[in-house]
Design an enzyme around this catalytic site. Structure first.
Site, PDB file in Angstrom:
ATOM      1  N   GLY A 145     -39.311 -41.985  17.386  1.00 29.97           N
ATOM      2  CA  GLY A 145     -37.924 -41.662  17.052  1.00 29.97           C
ATOM      3  C   GLY A 145     -37.422 -42.340  15.794  1.00 29.97           C
ATOM      4  O   GLY A 145     -36.227 -42.355  15.523  1.00 29.97           O
TER       5      GLY A 145
ATOM      6  N   GLU B 101     -48.840 -44.296  21.599  1.00 29.13           N
ATOM      7  CA  GLU B 101     -47.538 -44.164  20.947  1.00 29.13           C
ATOM      8  C   GLU B 101     -47.090 -45.532  20.422  1.00 29.13           C
ATOM      9  O   GLU B 101     -46.506 -46.325  21.180  1.00 29.13           O
ATOM     10  CB  GLU B 101     -46.495 -43.644  21.931  1.00 29.13           C
ATOM     11  CG  GLU B 101     -46.819 -42.284  22.499  1.00 29.13           C
ATOM     12  CD  GLU B 101     -45.547 -41.551  22.907  1.00 29.13           C
ATOM     13  OE1 GLU B 101     -45.337 -40.444  22.414  1.00 29.13           O
ATOM     14  OE2 GLU B 101     -44.770 -42.106  23.695  1.00 29.13           O
TER      15      GLU B 101
ATOM     16  N   LYS C 285     -37.061 -35.726  26.950  1.00 24.22           N
ATOM     17  CA  LYS C 285     -36.264 -36.907  27.330  1.00 24.22           C
ATOM     18  C   LYS C 285     -34.979 -36.451  28.031  1.00 24.22           C
ATOM     19  O   LYS C 285     -34.998 -35.455  28.738  1.00 24.22           O
ATOM     20  CB  LYS C 285     -35.985 -37.780  26.099  1.00 24.22           C
ATOM     21  CG  LYS C 285     -37.266 -38.090  25.310  1.00 24.22           C
ATOM     22  CD  LYS C 285     -37.062 -39.151  24.293  1.00 24.22           C
ATOM     23  CE  LYS C 285     -38.362 -39.337  23.508  1.00 24.22           C
ATOM     24  NZ  LYS C 285     -38.321 -40.450  22.591  1.00 24.22           N
TER      25      LYS C 285
ATOM     26  N   ASN D 203     -41.831 -33.860  24.971  1.00 23.58           N
ATOM     27  CA  ASN D 203     -41.056 -34.703  25.884  1.00 23.58           C
ATOM     28  C   ASN D 203     -39.583 -34.561  25.502  1.00 23.58           C
ATOM     29  O   ASN D 203     -39.157 -35.096  24.484  1.00 23.58           O
ATOM     30  CB  ASN D 203     -41.534 -36.156  25.730  1.00 23.58           C
ATOM     31  CG  ASN D 203     -40.656 -37.142  26.482  1.00 23.58           C
ATOM     32  OD1 ASN D 203     -39.869 -36.746  27.341  1.00 23.58           O
ATOM     33  ND2 ASN D 203     -40.800 -38.416  26.169  1.00 23.58           N
TER      34      ASN D 203
ATOM     35  N   HIS E  52     -43.906 -44.276  29.688  1.00 25.60           N
ATOM     36  CA  HIS E  52     -43.372 -44.104  28.329  1.00 25.60           C
ATOM     37  C   HIS E  52     -42.729 -45.429  27.895  1.00 25.60           C
ATOM     38  O   HIS E  52     -42.169 -46.153  28.716  1.00 25.60           O
ATOM     39  CB  HIS E  52     -42.349 -42.968  28.311  1.00 25.60           C
ATOM     40  CG  HIS E  52     -41.944 -42.581  26.927  1.00 25.60           C
ATOM     41  ND1 HIS E  52     -41.003 -43.288  26.220  1.00 25.60           N
ATOM     42  CD2 HIS E  52     -42.377 -41.594  26.105  1.00 25.60           C
ATOM     43  CE1 HIS E  52     -40.862 -42.739  25.026  1.00 25.60           C
ATOM     44  NE2 HIS E  52     -41.693 -41.705  24.921  1.00 25.60           N
TER      45      HIS E  52
ATOM     46  N   GLU F  87     -40.069 -46.076  26.559  1.00 24.57           N
ATOM     47  CA  GLU F  87     -38.647 -46.225  26.927  1.00 24.57           C
ATOM     48  C   GLU F  87     -38.518 -46.703  28.371  1.00 24.57           C
ATOM     49  O   GLU F  87     -37.631 -47.486  28.701  1.00 24.57           O
ATOM     50  CB  GLU F  87     -37.910 -44.898  26.690  1.00 24.57           C
ATOM     51  CG  GLU F  87     -37.721 -44.644  25.199  1.00 24.57           C
ATOM     52  CD  GLU F  87     -37.695 -43.187  24.792  1.00 24.57           C
ATOM     53  OE1 GLU F  87     -37.542 -42.302  25.656  1.00 24.57           O
ATOM     54  OE2 GLU F  87     -37.843 -42.932  23.575  1.00 24.57           O
TER      55      GLU F  87
ATOM     56  N   SER G 126     -43.022 -39.689  15.975  1.00 25.85           N
ATOM     57  CA  SER G 126     -42.514 -38.927  14.823  1.00 25.85           C
ATOM     58  C   SER G 126     -43.490 -37.855  14.333  1.00 25.85           C
ATOM     59  O   SER G 126     -43.633 -37.648  13.117  1.00 25.85           O
ATOM     60  CB  SER G 126     -42.109 -39.877  13.693  1.00 25.85           C
ATOM     61  OG  SER G 126     -41.073 -40.742  14.130  1.00 25.85           O
TER      62      SER G 126
HETATM   63  C1  PEP Z   1     -41.886 -39.845  22.311  1.00 23.84           C
HETATM   64  O1  PEP Z   1     -40.820 -40.187  22.755  1.00 23.84           O
HETATM   65  O2  PEP Z   1     -42.857 -39.769  23.076  1.00 23.84           O
HETATM   66  C2  PEP Z   1     -41.991 -39.570  20.897  1.00 23.84           C
HETATM   67  C3  PEP Z   1     -43.169 -39.572  20.356  1.00 23.84           C
HETATM   68  O3  PEP Z   1     -40.804 -39.344  20.220  1.00 23.84           O
HETATM   69  P1  PEP Z   1     -40.658 -38.850  18.689  1.00 23.84           P
HETATM   70  O4  PEP Z   1     -41.598 -37.696  18.493  1.00 23.84           O
HETATM   71  O5  PEP Z   1     -39.222 -38.443  18.574  1.00 23.84           O
HETATM   72  O6  PEP Z   1     -41.005 -40.018  17.836  1.00 23.84           O
END
Ligand code: PEP
Length: 254
Positions: free
Chosen positions: A176, A170, A14, A12, A98, A100, A216
């Site tokens: 992040g 998630e 973003k 992703n 997501h 976000e 992460s």
């Molecule tokens: C995400 O935004 O779906 C995500 C898992 O980000 P990151 O891998 O940076 O934690």
């Protein structure tokens, strides 16, 4: 790694990458991942790069995903993008709900379920994201939050559609932040979601549905996470922005 379900690992991006940067990234991935057949590999660029990235990966084992879409098919919805428009660029997957978007655009489970239904109606496979915040985990609300989000976001899908839906667990506190769920935490949440799918649908659907872990994920933790019995892939943010790290996640997972 021999697993019942084929791993699906999606990047992703973003709100990152110009068209030129996106093409350079997928060209690097094509070189690194040319022989990989064991994993479904997906990149999710921003809308502005879908067209050119689609052309760049057309002859490869990399598939295209989008990061969001409208629940409507057309009409007076300024700034929105419909499933049919994504299909023009050979998009196969779409990330929905997501954290976000749940946080900044206030997307509800009800809206996400409408989007998931619209995605399936256009033969796009939705990647539906669920996960608890740190506050919710610390208040022992993880199962309650997952129950509400899974039930609400997947409402209205048929058994056949559910089997073709990817659920991404998630934990918001791991996105992040560099904090990854421990193996035990990830397996516990994934098993809980699979049991929920069995309750909402049936055992066959639950056995077939793929549940990604996100938060992460990096080359150094991918092998352990992907080896967990109920983890069927990863949704990767930060580490998908660089060809070597995303490719290493995939290579370390097989
Ligand atoms: C995400 O935004 O779906 C995500 C898992 O980000 P990151 O891998 O940076 O934690």
């Amino acid at each position: 790694m021999d697993k019942e379900r084929k791993l699906i690992i999606a990047g992703n991006w973003k709100m990152n990458k110009t068209v030129a940067e996106g093409i350079a990234l997928v060209n690097g991935l094509k070189r690194e991942l040319a022989n990989i057949k064991e994993v479904d590999i997906v990149v999710c660029p921003p809308f502005t790069a879908l067209c050119e990235v689609s052309k760049a990966i057309i002859d490869s084992n990399i598939r295209l995903g989008a990061q969001n879409m409208s629940e409507s098919n057309f009409g007076a919805y300024t700034g929105e993008i419909a499933a049919g428009m994504l299909k023009e660029f050979l998009v196969r997957y779409v990330v929905l709900g997501h954290s976000e978007r749940r946080q900044y655009q206030k997307e509800s489970d009800e809206l996400i379920s409408k989007k998931a239904q619209a995605a399936h109606a256009a033969s796009l496979k939705p990647i539906v994201c669920v996960g608890e915040t740190l506050q919710e985990r610390e208040a022992n609300q993880m199962e309650k939050v997952l129950q509400t989000q899974v039930t609400g976001s997947l409402a209205g899908l048929s058994k056949a559609q559910m089997e073709e839906t990817i659920v991404a667990y998630e934990p918001v506190w791991a996105i992040g932040t560099g904090k990854t769920a421990s193996s035990a935490q990830a397996q516990e949440a994934h098993a809980f979601i699979r049991k929920l799918v069995a309750k909402l649908y049936d055992d066959t659907v639950a056995r077939r549905v793929r549940i990604q872990y996100g938060g992460s994920v990096k080359p150094s933790n991918a092998r352990e996470l992907m080896s967990l019995p109920d983890v069927d892939g990863a949704l990767v943010g930060g580490a998908s922005l660089e060809d070597r790290s995303f490719a290493d996640i995939i290579k370390n997972s097989i």
